[in-house]
Write a protein that holds these residues in place. Structure first.
Motif, short mmCIF file in Angstrom:
data_model
loop_
_atom_site.label_atom_id
_atom_site.label_comp_id
_atom_site.label_asym_id
_atom_site.label_seq_id
_atom_site.Cartn_x
_atom_site.Cartn_y
_atom_site.Cartn_z
N VAL A 160 0.85 -1.19 0.00
CA VAL A 160 0.00 0.00 0.00
C VAL A 160 0.89 1.24 0.00
O VAL A 160 1.77 1.39 0.86
N ASP A 161 0.67 2.10 -0.98
CA ASP A 161 1.35 3.39 -1.04
C ASP A 161 0.58 4.36 -0.15
O ASP A 161 -0.51 4.82 -0.50
N LEU A 162 1.13 4.65 1.03
CA LEU A 162 0.42 5.47 2.00
C LEU A 162 0.35 6.93 1.56
O LEU A 162 -0.60 7.64 1.91
N ASP A 163 1.32 7.39 0.80
CA ASP A 163 1.30 8.77 0.33
C ASP A 163 0.18 8.99 -0.69
O ASP A 163 -0.50 10.01 -0.67
N ALA A 164 0.00 8.01 -1.57
CA ALA A 164 -1.01 8.13 -2.61
C ALA A 164 -2.35 7.53 -2.21
O ALA A 164 -3.37 7.78 -2.88
N GLY A 165 -2.37 6.74 -1.14
CA GLY A 165 -3.61 6.10 -0.72
C GLY A 165 -4.05 5.01 -1.69
O GLY A 165 -5.25 4.84 -1.93
N ILE A 166 -3.10 4.25 -2.22
CA ILE A 166 -3.40 3.25 -3.24
C ILE A 166 -2.88 1.89 -2.81
O ILE A 166 -1.74 1.76 -2.37
N PRO A 214 -5.24 -1.72 5.20
CA PRO A 214 -4.89 -1.56 6.61
C PRO A 214 -5.53 -0.33 7.24
O PRO A 214 -6.04 0.57 6.55
N GLU A 215 -5.47 -0.30 8.56
CA GLU A 215 -5.82 0.90 9.30
C GLU A 215 -4.67 1.89 9.15
O GLU A 215 -3.54 1.59 9.52
N VAL A 216 -4.95 3.05 8.58
CA VAL A 216 -3.89 4.02 8.26
C VAL A 216 -4.00 5.21 9.21
O VAL A 216 -4.98 5.95 9.16
N PRO A 217 -3.03 5.41 10.09
CA PRO A 217 -3.07 6.58 10.97
C PRO A 217 -2.96 7.88 10.18
O PRO A 217 -2.38 7.93 9.09
N ALA A 218 -3.52 8.93 10.73
CA ALA A 218 -3.43 10.23 10.08
C ALA A 218 -1.97 10.63 9.90
O ALA A 218 -1.15 10.46 10.80
N GLY A 219 -1.65 11.11 8.71
CA GLY A 219 -0.31 11.59 8.42
C GLY A 219 0.70 10.50 8.08
O GLY A 219 1.88 10.80 7.90
N ALA A 220 0.26 9.25 8.00
CA ALA A 220 1.19 8.17 7.69
C ALA A 220 1.75 8.32 6.29
O ALA A 220 1.03 8.69 5.35
N THR A 221 3.03 8.03 6.11
CA THR A 221 3.68 8.10 4.80
C THR A 221 4.47 6.83 4.57
O THR A 221 4.70 6.03 5.48
N GLY A 222 4.93 6.66 3.34
CA GLY A 222 5.75 5.52 3.01
C GLY A 222 4.94 4.37 2.46
O GLY A 222 3.95 4.55 1.75
N VAL A 223 5.35 3.15 2.80
CA VAL A 223 4.76 1.93 2.25
C VAL A 223 4.40 0.99 3.39
O VAL A 223 5.18 0.79 4.32
N ALA A 224 3.22 0.41 3.30
CA ALA A 224 2.80 -0.64 4.22
C ALA A 224 2.65 -1.94 3.45
O ALA A 224 2.32 -1.93 2.26
N PHE A 225 2.93 -3.06 4.12
CA PHE A 225 2.73 -4.35 3.47
C PHE A 225 2.21 -5.34 4.49
O PHE A 225 2.40 -5.21 5.70
N LYS A 226 1.55 -6.37 3.97
CA LYS A 226 0.69 -7.20 4.80
C LYS A 226 1.45 -7.98 5.87
O LYS A 226 0.98 -8.11 7.00
N HIS A 227 2.62 -8.53 5.52
CA HIS A 227 3.32 -9.34 6.51
C HIS A 227 3.66 -8.52 7.75
O HIS A 227 3.53 -9.00 8.88
#
Length: 580
Positions: A152-158, A179-192
């Motif tokens: 998940v691209d947290l900056d783009a919300g994609i 995922p649950e995305v906190p306000a202001g989160a940036t970067g990349v999230a991944f499932k593992h």
């Protein structure tokens, strides 16, 4: 049962096993191209994912023997059935996908269920199960087992939709990871790392749910032949590495749904018998192995990593470990000996250390530790107890937003765990002179420490411990004696010992001499010359358990197999002896 949510046909120039690429296409150095790099289609992403996952698991080099000495890349036409499945209580789904060949043998109904190795995506076991099962008329059920490449691209919300294409958080209804995305989160999230599910604790249930989905898909594929049930359909589970651990966890589940298991180089934890969790020995290796390797003769290590390039870094690690009180010695030689003796005392062999040099060179130990600490502690985005996060990076390793082109290939190209494919590890503890050491010490403390964060990680690790398989279930464990990423001394040896102690006489063990963990790296000349591939033995194990199920012989006996590398030539059958 889970109903298929997406069905696609794959015939002609787009088959099940290689997406129409064949052996030459899989060997090509450049991945399959997109007609529009800014907007790849689902079919293009699938082909590229299959290309990447083959190359990440198998040795496809011209002298490696794949497709001639062992293995198959035969074109297999058929259909794929895909869905997002969710275990009760899980926050996030896992991917399940079933490949049904047109030549599926309805008279001898067979499903091979294959969880992905490592943290790979849903095609992460295609080279493990597909070449054996699909040409025989068996269906193959895959799962990403709660990890995978749905970044998940947290900056783009994609994020990533079921078909692999991008989808916007809060809008797309078929995101594989939301995922649950906190306000202001940036970067990349991944499932593992960020699902907050500790997926490894449920690997066995992921495997069973994939098998259940296969029965549902077969019922849709051949409605006149239904129903397909565990009573009338043979199910064999096979996996390597984390996938090997997953099928052993499936083996312990109640019921007669599973007919046989083949576990290659499994990452598995049991109670006692010298078993150690991956997080324990990987954080130990991350700290000590760079220094300990200097104690071994320079010409005993395969290349890469290139000794001349890494020796200054390893020497620095010895000095910083001594300053931190983690090794003893007044000079580099003494410090390296101290690190080596600590690792030897905790169970590392010289063979595992030599093969582990590759993981040091690729910074794999830190990658594993940062991700698994988050998973075991069930930490969400931005909550890593050691401050690690993940992002696209500038040349100086500072975080930046990802580009659309980078984001567009994460699902098809990534291995499910950074660094790689334009996503790096953001380490807030970086500090000279040994920049990664503070972060690694923090990760190690999450196993050895006494605070709440460490207790949470240890609790998560405890939830991954395997029980013994069903008493009458045939299980064949196959492991390379030189494995430097998942050493058998910590995993397969204890599992088999525990099975023996529990009276599980259907568990058998093949130990393959001169084999390490990564067949894909045998394309490197120094590795191919020294090490034998593991996949031929996984396929042979499938042959033997299938024959046993057919009443054509007893289960094979335990064996120590004297395999060897190819030297300066090409692989031939004499280098890969099979147990009688």
């Amino acid at each position: 049962m889970i109903e298929p949510q997406r069905v696609t046909e794959h015939r002609g120039s787009d088959d099940l096993l290689t997406a129409g690429l064949g052996l030459d296409g899989l060997r090509a150095m450049a991945p399959p191209a997109f007609a529009d790099a800014a907007a790849p289609t689902a079919a293009e992403l699938r082909r590229r994912a299959i290309w990447n996952n083959w190359r990440g698991i198998a040795d496809l080099s011209p002298t490696g023997g794949y497709g001639t000495v062992y293995g198959s890349v035969a074109a297999v036409p058929g259909r794929e059935y895909a869905a997002l499945a969710r275990l009760p209580g899980a926050k996030q789904p896992h991917r399940v996908l079933v490949q049904v060949p047109d030549a599926f043998d309805q008279a001898r109904r067979c499903v091979v269920v294959a969880p992905a190795s490592g943290s790979r995506g849903v095609y992460g076991a295609i080279a493990v199960a597909g070449p054996w099962a699909l040409p025989r008329g068996c269906a193959v059920a895959y799962t990403d087992k709660g990890a995978g490449t749905d970044y998940v691209d947290l900056d783009a919300g994609i994020g990533v939709r079921l078909d692999g294409t991008p989808g916007r958080l809060g809008e797309a209804v078929d995101l594989a990871f939301a995922p649950e995305v906190p306000a202001g989160a940036t970067g990349v999230a991944f499932k593992h790392a960020h699902s907050q599910d500790n997926p490894e604790a449920d690997w066995g249930r992921h495997v069973k749910q994939a098998a259940e989905f296969a029965l549902s898909a077969l019922g849709q594929a051949f409605p006149a032949a239904g129903p397909f049930t565990f009573d009338n359909t043979r199910v064999i589970a096979v996996g390597v590495s984390n996938g090997g651990g997953a099928v052993l966890r499936a083996a312990e589940l109640d019921g007669g749904w599973l007919d046989a298991v083949v576990a290659g180089e499994p990452n598995v934890l049991v109670e006692g018998h010298g078993s150690r969790p991956l997080y324990d020995f990987s954080t130990e290796a991350a700290l000590l192995m760079p220094c300990a390797l200097l104690h071994l003769p320079a010409d005993s290590l395969p290349q890469p990593p290139l000794r001349a390039q890494v020796e200054p870094l390893w020497t620095l690690r010895c000095a910083t470990l001594q300053a931190a009180g983690l090794v003893q010695g007044a000079d580099t030689a003494a410090q390296a000996r101290s690190a080596y003796e600590q690792m030897e005392a905790s169970g590392w062999t010289d063979e595992a250390l030599k093969a582990g040099a590759l993981s040091v060179g690729f910074d794999l130990w830190r990658s594993v530790a940062a991700t698994y600490a988050s998973a075991y502690g069930r930490h969400g985005i931005g909550a890593h107890p050691c401050g690690f996060s993940f992002s696209a990076q500038n040349p100086d390793f500072s975080a930046r937003p990802a580009t659309g082109a980078e984001r567009g290939v994460w699902w098809s190209d990534a291995a499910g765990i950074p660094p790689g494919n334009g996503v790096g590890i953001v380490d807030t503890k970086l500090a000279p002179p040994d920049f990664t050491l503070p972060g690694l010490q923090c990760l190690r403390d999450l196993y050895t420490g006494q605070d709440a964060a460490a207790a949470g990680v240890r609790e998560g690790i405890a939830a991954t411990r395997a029980a013994m398989p069903r008493a009458d279930l045939p299980v064949l464990v196959v492991h390379g004696s030189d494995d430097g990423l998942v050493p058998p001394a910590f995993t397969s040896d204890p599992y088999v010992a525990a099975a023996r102690a529990a009276g599980r006489d259907q568990v058998r063990y093949w130990q393959v001499r001169n084999a390490e963990h990564f067949d894909a790296f045998l394309a490197l000349p120094a590795y191919g010359a020294r090490y034998a591939p593991m996949l031929p033995y996984v396929y042979a194990a499938l042959d033997r358990v299938a024959a046993h199920l057919d009443g054509q012989g007893a289960l094979p006996a335990d064996a120590v197999i004297e395999a060897r590398g190819r030297g300066a030539g090409a692989v031939d059958a004499a280098q890969l002896p099979l147990p009688q």
